[in-house]
Motif scaffolding. Structure first.
Motif, PDB file in Angstrom:
ATOM      1  N   LEU A 102      -8.441  13.711   1.040  1.00  0.00           N
ATOM      2  CA  LEU A 102      -7.364  14.684   1.228  1.00  0.00           C
ATOM      3  C   LEU A 102      -7.852  16.119   1.167  1.00  0.00           C
ATOM      4  O   LEU A 102      -7.142  17.034   1.594  1.00  0.00           O
ATOM      5  CB  LEU A 102      -6.281  14.449   0.177  1.00  0.00           C
ATOM      6  CG  LEU A 102      -5.553  13.101   0.269  1.00  0.00           C
ATOM      7  CD1 LEU A 102      -4.552  12.958  -0.868  1.00  0.00           C
ATOM      8  CD2 LEU A 102      -4.869  12.959   1.616  1.00  0.00           C
ATOM      9  N   GLY A 103      -9.042  16.349   0.657  1.00  0.00           N
ATOM     10  CA  GLY A 103      -9.568  17.706   0.591  1.00  0.00           C
ATOM     11  C   GLY A 103      -9.768  18.336   1.954  1.00  0.00           C
ATOM     12  O   GLY A 103      -9.859  19.564   2.071  1.00  0.00           O
TER      13      GLY A 103
ATOM     14  N   ALA B  60       0.804  -1.221   0.000  1.00  0.00           N
ATOM     15  CA  ALA B  60       0.000   0.000   0.000  1.00  0.00           C
ATOM     16  C   ALA B  60       0.839   1.275   0.000  1.00  0.00           C
ATOM     17  O   ALA B  60       0.359   2.328  -0.433  1.00  0.00           O
ATOM     18  CB  ALA B  60      -0.932   0.006   1.209  1.00  0.00           C
ATOM     19  N   LEU B  61       2.084   1.201   0.472  1.00  0.00           N
ATOM     20  CA  LEU B  61       2.875   2.416   0.671  1.00  0.00           C
ATOM     21  C   LEU B  61       3.176   3.187  -0.617  1.00  0.00           C
ATOM     22  O   LEU B  61       3.025   4.417  -0.629  1.00  0.00           O
ATOM     23  CB  LEU B  61       4.169   2.068   1.416  1.00  0.00           C
ATOM     24  CG  LEU B  61       5.053   3.242   1.810  1.00  0.00           C
ATOM     25  CD1 LEU B  61       4.297   4.234   2.674  1.00  0.00           C
ATOM     26  CD2 LEU B  61       6.314   2.749   2.534  1.00  0.00           C
TER      27      LEU B  61
ATOM     28  N   ASP C 114       0.297  19.921  -5.920  1.00  0.00           N
ATOM     29  CA  ASP C 114      -0.647  20.633  -6.775  1.00  0.00           C
ATOM     30  C   ASP C 114      -1.531  21.620  -6.028  1.00  0.00           C
ATOM     31  O   ASP C 114      -1.891  22.672  -6.582  1.00  0.00           O
ATOM     32  CB  ASP C 114      -1.554  19.634  -7.519  1.00  0.00           C
ATOM     33  CG  ASP C 114      -0.787  18.812  -8.540  1.00  0.00           C
ATOM     34  OD1 ASP C 114       0.316  19.250  -8.931  1.00  0.00           O
ATOM     35  OD2 ASP C 114      -1.285  17.728  -8.908  1.00  0.00           O
ATOM     36  N   SER C 115      -1.914  21.302  -4.775  1.00  0.00           N
ATOM     37  CA  SER C 115      -2.985  22.100  -4.167  1.00  0.00           C
ATOM     38  C   SER C 115      -2.789  22.463  -2.703  1.00  0.00           C
ATOM     39  O   SER C 115      -3.680  23.061  -2.111  1.00  0.00           O
ATOM     40  CB  SER C 115      -4.320  21.340  -4.297  1.00  0.00           C
ATOM     41  OG  SER C 115      -4.237  20.055  -3.692  1.00  0.00           O
TER      42      SER C 115
ATOM     43  N   ARG D  21       2.772   8.343  -3.560  1.00  0.00           N
ATOM     44  CA  ARG D  21       2.664   9.013  -4.864  1.00  0.00           C
ATOM     45  C   ARG D  21       1.399   9.866  -4.946  1.00  0.00           C
ATOM     46  O   ARG D  21       1.422  10.982  -5.465  1.00  0.00           O
ATOM     47  CB  ARG D  21       2.699   7.971  -5.975  1.00  0.00           C
ATOM     48  CG  ARG D  21       4.055   7.268  -6.094  1.00  0.00           C
ATOM     49  CD  ARG D  21       4.151   6.402  -7.326  1.00  0.00           C
ATOM     50  NE  ARG D  21       5.482   5.820  -7.427  1.00  0.00           N
ATOM     51  CZ  ARG D  21       5.773   4.537  -7.190  1.00  0.00           C
ATOM     52  NH1 ARG D  21       4.809   3.699  -6.848  1.00  0.00           N
ATOM     53  NH2 ARG D  21       7.007   4.100  -7.292  1.00  0.00           N
ATOM     54  N   THR D  22       0.290   9.345  -4.426  1.00  0.00           N
ATOM     55  CA  THR D  22      -0.955  10.105  -4.445  1.00  0.00           C
ATOM     56  C   THR D  22      -0.859  11.340  -3.552  1.00  0.00           C
ATOM     57  O   THR D  22      -1.250  12.445  -3.945  1.00  0.00           O
ATOM     58  CB  THR D  22      -2.127   9.219  -3.964  1.00  0.00           C
ATOM     59  OG1 THR D  22      -2.244   8.090  -4.830  1.00  0.00           O
ATOM     60  CG2 THR D  22      -3.432   9.999  -3.967  1.00  0.00           C
ATOM     61  N   LEU D  23      -0.340  11.154  -2.351  1.00  0.00           N
ATOM     62  CA  LEU D  23      -0.236  12.261  -1.414  1.00  0.00           C
ATOM     63  C   LEU D  23       0.754  13.314  -1.898  1.00  0.00           C
ATOM     64  O   LEU D  23       0.493  14.523  -1.817  1.00  0.00           O
ATOM     65  CB  LEU D  23       0.193  11.728  -0.043  1.00  0.00           C
ATOM     66  CG  LEU D  23       0.357  12.754   1.075  1.00  0.00           C
ATOM     67  CD1 LEU D  23      -0.936  13.527   1.303  1.00  0.00           C
ATOM     68  CD2 LEU D  23       0.822  12.073   2.368  1.00  0.00           C
TER      69      LEU D  23
END
Length: 405
Positions: free
Chosen positions: A119-120, A35-36, A49-50, A41-43
């Protein structure tokens, strides 16, 4: 002057550099080699980006026996803002203690490797800390505005556990177990030395100690999706949590949970010419509200005990009346705190030790009566004893809890 020209950067106004709070997001992992990579990569992409504040990601491998540490080191080479450390001690609490103590950031946070929480909600959670408004911030799946997808068993266990905290400890937060939390580093470090648990109960113990010591806990409703590939063992974790609650209650009742923190919890006026009310007026208002609740609780206890005693033994009727009165009193106290504009760290006069003491004293008073006393005399004694205990709590509240000006 049009709107665009008014918002243009002016050297006289915006020329000075702005210092932003830094954030360290910790990902504790145990045997998560699968899972890591997707998590980091997603985080990393989301933050790049934001997320408007300076940040870094810290992976803490706490005792993995698979390839998790090898994967973590590879991710640090792939992403410059990702760091990793390895501990031999297992437990999410141990991982967070180690990472948060050594972090160079102004704000420390953590989230679970499965990214169950949307994550929002990260920046709204951290913003309350960066602004100085709160000292601790958490994501909640149980407040209005949250959206969740999880099994009925997890839903019932979560709501039952948090109800126990709410009615047993009088907490203001709604979700102790959501793996999505943040805190100001300078404030949280003294608390870490008092948190004994190194496992899943770490979250609850940290929040209980934070509120007990006057810190403000900010909540952000989150989107949350249950990941069935979880390391949580529901039954074993529940038993450990109950043991932890008993330990923390004992620590609070003996004063061992108290800390001298430098945070300022009382509001002060912003305008230099403001004329503010005398603090003693607020104190008296709070004192009056708790006196009113004490009277309400005594009347409610009498109305409950008398009919219950017609069908149940004295000890059982007393227990049921105390429990129902305690639930009603907790709700009334929460309401008065909101109405008076006070913070969520209002004094809690009914904790688990206080409830057990009330039950023991009132039961002994009733059972110690001579047999010919009669049902009416028994009920009068029970209500009178409860009334006396309420007056003693009221006196203790005025003497030791509420501040004198």
């Amino acid at each position: 002057m049009n709107t665009r020209s008014a918002m243009d950067r002016s050297p006289a106004v915006l020329g000075e550099p702005v210092t932003l709070a830094t954030v360290d997001i910790v990902i504790p992992v145990l045997n998560e080699q699968k899972a890591l990579p997707g998590c980091i990569r997603t985080l990393n992409a989301f933050l790049g980006d934001s997320f408007p504040l300076p940040w870094r990601i810290t992976i803490v491998d706490n005792g993995s026996i698979d390839g998790t540490w090898r994967v973590a080191r590879g991710l640090t080479r792939e992403f410059p803002q990702v760091h990793a450390r390895r501990l031999e001690t297992r437990g999410r609490g141990a991982a967070l203690k180690a990472a948060w103590r050594d972090s160079p950031a102004d704000i420390v946070a953590y989230m679970d490797v499965d990214l169950s929480t949307g994550l929002g909600a990260l920046f709204p959670m951290v913003a309350a800390l960066a602004s100085g408004h709160s000292e601790v911030a958490i994501g909640t799946r149980l407040a209005r505005g949250a959206r969740t997808r999880r099994s009925l068993r997890r839903e019932l266990v979560s709501r039952g556990y948090n109800a126990l905290l709410r009615y047993g400890f009088g907490v203001g937060f709604s979700d102790a177990q959501c793996g999505f939390k943040a805190a100001r580093t300078d404030v949280i470090r003294p608390l870490l030395d008092r948190v004994e648990d190194d496992g899943w109960f770490f979250d609850t113990e940290l929040l209980l100690l934070a509120e007990h010591n006057g810190l403000r806990v900010h909540e952000v409703p989150v989107d949350w999706v249950e990941d069935l590939d979880s390391r949580v063992r529901i039954i074993r974790t529940a038993v450990e949590d109950l043991r932890g609650l008993a330990r923390v209650a004992r620590s609070m009742s003996t004063g061992k949970a108290a800390l001298k923190l430098t945070n300022e919890t009382e509001p002060t006026p912003t305008h230099p010419d403001a004329v503010v009310a005398r603090p003693r007026a607020v104190t008296l208002a709070r004192l009056g509200s708790f006196a009113l609740i004490g009277g309400f609780s005594t009347v409610l206890y009498a109305l409950l005990y008398l009919p219950l005693r017609e069908h149940w033994p004295a000890a059982a009727a007393n227990l049921a009346a105390l429990l129902l009165t305690g639930f009603a009193g907790a709700e009334a106290r929460r309401w008065t705190v909101n109405v008076l504009g006070g913070h969520r760290t209002a004094p809690r006069v009914r904790t688990v030790p206080a409830f057990l003491a009330d039950y023991a004293i009132t039961t002994m008073a009733v059972l110690g009566l001579p047999p010919p006393g009669g049902r009416v005399f028994e009920a009068t004694t029970a209500v009178g004893t409860y009334c006396l205990l309420t007056l003693l709590r009221f006196a203790a509240l005025d003497r030791w809890v509420l501040p004198k000006r």
